[in-house]
Structure formats: structure tokens, C-alpha cells
Write a protein that holds these residues in place. Structure first.
Motif, PDB file in Angstrom:
ATOM      1  N   ILE A 257     -67.534 -16.127  25.739  1.00 47.27           N
ATOM      2  CA  ILE A 257     -65.625 -16.857  25.510  1.00 47.27           C
ATOM      3  C   ILE A 257     -65.382 -17.973  25.775  1.00 47.27           C
ATOM      4  O   ILE A 257     -65.058 -17.886  26.987  1.00 47.27           O
ATOM      5  N   ILE A 258     -65.029 -18.796  25.307  1.00 49.26           N
ATOM      6  CA  ILE A 258     -64.879 -20.138  26.443  1.00 49.26           C
ATOM      7  C   ILE A 258     -63.119 -20.647  26.089  1.00 49.26           C
ATOM      8  O   ILE A 258     -63.182 -20.566  24.396  1.00 49.26           O
ATOM      9  N   ASP A 259     -62.369 -21.769  26.337  1.00 45.15           N
ATOM     10  CA  ASP A 259     -60.902 -22.108  25.794  1.00 45.15           C
ATOM     11  C   ASP A 259     -61.647 -23.278  24.988  1.00 45.15           C
ATOM     12  O   ASP A 259     -62.861 -24.133  25.440  1.00 45.15           O
ATOM     13  N   ASN A 265     -63.586 -31.366  24.817  1.00 42.32           N
ATOM     14  CA  ASN A 265     -63.558 -32.213  25.617  1.00 42.32           C
ATOM     15  C   ASN A 265     -64.740 -32.930  26.567  1.00 42.32           C
ATOM     16  O   ASN A 265     -64.774 -33.942  27.070  1.00 42.32           O
ATOM     17  N   SER A 266     -64.904 -31.386  26.885  1.00 48.94           N
ATOM     18  CA  SER A 266     -65.952 -31.834  28.364  1.00 48.94           C
ATOM     19  C   SER A 266     -67.645 -32.459  27.559  1.00 48.94           C
ATOM     20  O   SER A 266     -68.430 -33.120  27.770  1.00 48.94           O
ATOM     21  N   PHE A 324     -73.230 -32.571  16.390  1.00 47.08           N
ATOM     22  CA  PHE A 324     -72.579 -31.014  15.966  1.00 47.08           C
ATOM     23  C   PHE A 324     -71.366 -30.685  16.171  1.00 47.08           C
ATOM     24  O   PHE A 324     -70.652 -29.625  15.335  1.00 47.08           O
ATOM     25  N   LEU A 325     -72.084 -30.099  17.514  1.00 50.39           N
ATOM     26  CA  LEU A 325     -70.632 -29.221  19.065  1.00 50.39           C
ATOM     27  C   LEU A 325     -68.881 -29.672  17.875  1.00 50.39           C
ATOM     28  O   LEU A 325     -68.704 -29.246  17.673  1.00 50.39           O
ATOM     29  N   ILE A 326     -69.124 -31.354  18.404  1.00 53.74           N
ATOM     30  CA  ILE A 326     -67.860 -31.793  18.690  1.00 53.74           C
ATOM     31  C   ILE A 326     -67.919 -31.812  17.149  1.00 53.74           C
ATOM     32  O   ILE A 326     -66.443 -31.172  16.414  1.00 53.74           O
ATOM     33  N   GLU A 327     -67.875 -31.870  16.060  1.00 53.52           N
ATOM     34  CA  GLU A 327     -67.602 -32.220  14.395  1.00 53.52           C
ATOM     35  C   GLU A 327     -67.080 -29.895  14.336  1.00 53.52           C
ATOM     36  O   GLU A 327     -65.931 -29.934  14.036  1.00 53.52           O
TER      37      GLU A 327
END
Length: 374
Positions: A257-259, A265-266, A324-327
Motif C-alpha cells: 500500500i503506497i501513496d 512522480n517517482s 504502463f505503470l505511469i498510465e
């Protein structure tokens, strides 16, 4: 035949359906809008044979008639006219069109309306009513993952599954899969249909910002959407959709679980340093910390960042395509996301930690092989 209409009102309606018109259509007549006047109402149709959009607006007219008007020159003319009443005069023998405004007169060549293909009529199913905002969200949350591979036609559309009490929208390109489920749609029937990407893109652009109800009907070959004065008819993709349920891993003991904002952004920053072919980023999970890293050995570029997180599971390293992660992260609204993992070579499941009562979003992303697993 003659009619008078507001230039801005006509332009707005033409722009809402212009996306259907293609530059090199199969039949030249499809470079035109079909204008039909009856009882003081102008009905405008645009089509590419696969998809048709129809809109209506009131005009001042004493007679009925039909004409095919060239789309591009008509749009360009109206875009550059100030808002004012314009008069269209149509010669039904030569198909000539003359537009008169306060500024001047413009003549353009129309075509015989009888050459314009007929729009299919959809009969045979009970209509399904969907709130426009729910449909807009469903399209936005899935359309970016639709495949562009024409060799797998089923995956070039969005699967719409209707079942008792819910509607499910699914898109996949083989590397990621999106499943968006609405609990507030009661279709009252069971069906699986595949809507082409272009039709949903056009629908997304045409849906109004204010809440309205979209009525959907379908038969074996076509789907029909209507709301306000707008209608869209599209041919369904007649293929078997992949059995996506079997791809979704059931047992995922490792949970992160993460912000969402920090993670997104990272990944954006680290992706700058990734290999330009694979776009690979590496996630190293241990305790309450995640390390995101990337390297491009060809140019000796590398970067890493550490982020705080809640992680429950075994220490592991897994690679993903950064694009893919960014989208996917950009298409989740919640502040926190949950990433469920099993092993470094099996798909990860991404979802909002706190979900809306009426919707369920599940995003699946395939990992990329890290060098130390090859």
C-alpha cells in the motif's frame, strides 16, 4: 430548398460528429455530412460505414429536403464566421449549396443525398439505461489499454458484459488488462458485446458535462447509443474475446500500500533513466520501504529512489514497463493504491485502496524479466 440557422449552433453540432468523417473514406460520399430537413428540424449524419453519428437542431425552414454537404469546407467556413444567422440555399437539380451571411456569400458543391449509405436500425433488444457520468468514467478507465493490433481484432475494442445488477467493461492489449465494473447499472439482461475503440472514443467526446441518461440498445451486429439530441450507431466486433478471468491471479500473498502521487512522480523521474526500448523500472520491496531503480547500460544512465510504504510479504524484486505503470497510476483517483503480487514472473494487480461503492477497478500489469531472472 432554403433554411436559416445560427452559425455557432450549427458549428457546435457539426464538430460533435465530425470525428466520424475520415480523410480517405471507402466511398467518396462519406467525406460529406448528410443534411435532412423535415418539420423545421435539421438532422445531420456523419458515417464511415462502421460508425454513424446523428444529431439534430431546430432551423427556420418551410420545406423538406436532403443534401450531402462537404464536411471540411463547411466546417472551415463556419469556424471563421462570427455568430450570426446564416441562410443555406440548395439547388436540388445541381446539388449546389450557397451560404449567405451578413459578411458575404459562399458557394460549394454538394452531392446527391441518395448516394449516402443508410444508417442501420437497431431492433431486437430491451434498452439499457446508463448514467452519462458512469459511462464516461468506464470509457476513460479502460480505453487507454485497448490493443491496436489489427491481427487480434477482439482486443481492438472494449468488452461490455451485462449481467444482473452490474455492467463490466474490459480492455487489454496483452501486456495489461483493465476491468471496470459498475454496480449502479441494472441492465435486466445478460450479454457480452465488443464495442470498437473508435465508437467509444467518439462517444466519450460527445457526452455532455451535465448529467444525463444514455440509452443503449444492441442486436447481433450493431450497438445504438442515444442521449439528448445525439445518436451513435456502431458495428460490433464479431469475435470471441479472450477469457480474461483466467488471467487474473487469485492468490497474491504480497501486498503493498503506497501513496499514489508519490509513486507516480517517482516512476516518472526514474523512467527518464530507463532503457529506451524496454522502459524497464525495477521495484525492490523490503520491510516498509520500496526502492525504484532503472538503468540504461548503453548510455551509462542509472537512477534510484526510496519511498516509504506499507508492505506485507516476502522481500522481492520485480520489473515493470514504466509507461504502463505511469498510465495506470494516472487513471486511478484514490490517494492510496494497493499493489498485489505473488512472484516476480507473475502479473501484479493494481487497484485503489479505498474504492467507490458503485464501482470496482482492477488493473493487471505483466512484469518484465529482470536480468537476474534470465
Amino acid at each position: 430548398m432554403k433554411f436559416i440557422v445560427s452559425s455557432s449552433a450549427l458549428l457546435k453540432q457539426l464538430q460533435s460528429i465530425n470525428g466520424v468523417v475520415t480523410n480517405n473514406p471507402v466511398v467518396p460520399i462519406l467525406e460529406n455530412f448528410l443534411f435532412e430537413i423535415e418539420n423545421g428540424k435539421l438532422t445531420i449524419t456523419a458515417s464511415d460505414l462502421e460508425t454513424s453519428m446523428i444529431t439534430e437542431l431546430p432551423v427556420e425552414a418551410r420545406e423538406s429536403g436532403r443534401i450531402a454537404a462537404p464536411a471540411r469546407i463547411l466546417l472551415d467556413t463556419l469556424k471563421n464566421l462570427p455568430d450570426q444567422p446564416v441562410t443555406f440555399t440548395i439547388d436540388e437539380e445541381t446539388y449546389g449549396i450557397e451560404i449567405s451571411s451578413a459578411n458575404g456569400r459562399y458557394k460549394l458543391a454538394g452531392e446527391n443525398a441518395t448516394d449516402f449509405p443508410r444508417v442501420p436500425v437497431v431492433k431486437g433488444s430491451a434498452p439499457v439505461e446508463i448514467p452519462s457520468q458512469a459511462l464516461q468514467r468506464a470509457i476513460n478507465k479502460t480505453i487507454f489499454a485497448v490493443s491496436t493490433d489489427e491481427l487480434r481484432p477482439a482486443m481492438t475494442g472494449i468488452l461490455v458484459q451485462l449481467a444482473d445488477g452490474q455492467a463490466t467493461f474490459v480492455a487489454t492489449d496483452g501486456h495489461r488488462l483493465l476491468r471496470y465494473r459498475r454496480q449502479d447499472v441494472n441492465p435486466g439482461q445478460t450479454a457480452n458485446i465488443i464495442i470498437p475503440r473508435k465508437a467509444f472514443n467518439l462517444l466519450k467526446g460527445a457526452l455532455p458535462s451535465e448529467a444525463t441518461t444514455v440509452r443503449m440498445e444492441f442486436n447481433q451486429s450493431n450497438a445504438f447509443f442515444s442521449f439528448n439530441q445525439m445518436r451513435l450507431v456502431c458495428r460490433l466486433i464479431d469475435e470471441r474475446y479472450p477469457d480474461y478471468e483466467n488471467v487474473i491471479p487469485v492468490s497474491n500473498p504480497n501486498k503493498l500500500i503506497i501513496d499514489r502521487g508519490q509513486f507516480l512522480n517517482s516512476v516518472k523521474r526514474i523512467a527518464i533513466y530507463s532503457n529506451k526500448t524496454t522502459h524497464q523500472v525495477r521495484l525492490r520491496l523490503a520491510g516498509s520501504e520500496m526502492t525504484i531503480s532503472a538503468e540504461d547500460l548503453d548510455f551509462s544512465n542509472e537512477a534510484n529512489e526510496k519511498l516509504p510504504c506499507q508492505y506485507d510479504g516476502e522481500d522481492m524484486e520485480i520489473g515493470f514497463n514504466a509507461r504502463f505503470l505511469i498510465e495506470m497510476l494516472s487513471n486511478i483517483d484514490s490517494e492510496e493504491i494497493t499493489l498485489e503480487l505473488s512472484t516476480p514472473n507473475r502479473a501484479g494487480l493494481l487497484m485503489p485502496t479505498l474504492a467507490d461503492d458503485n464501482e470496482n477497478i482492477l488493473m493487471l500489469v505483466m512484469p518484465v524479466m529482470l536480468n537476474n531472472y534470465v
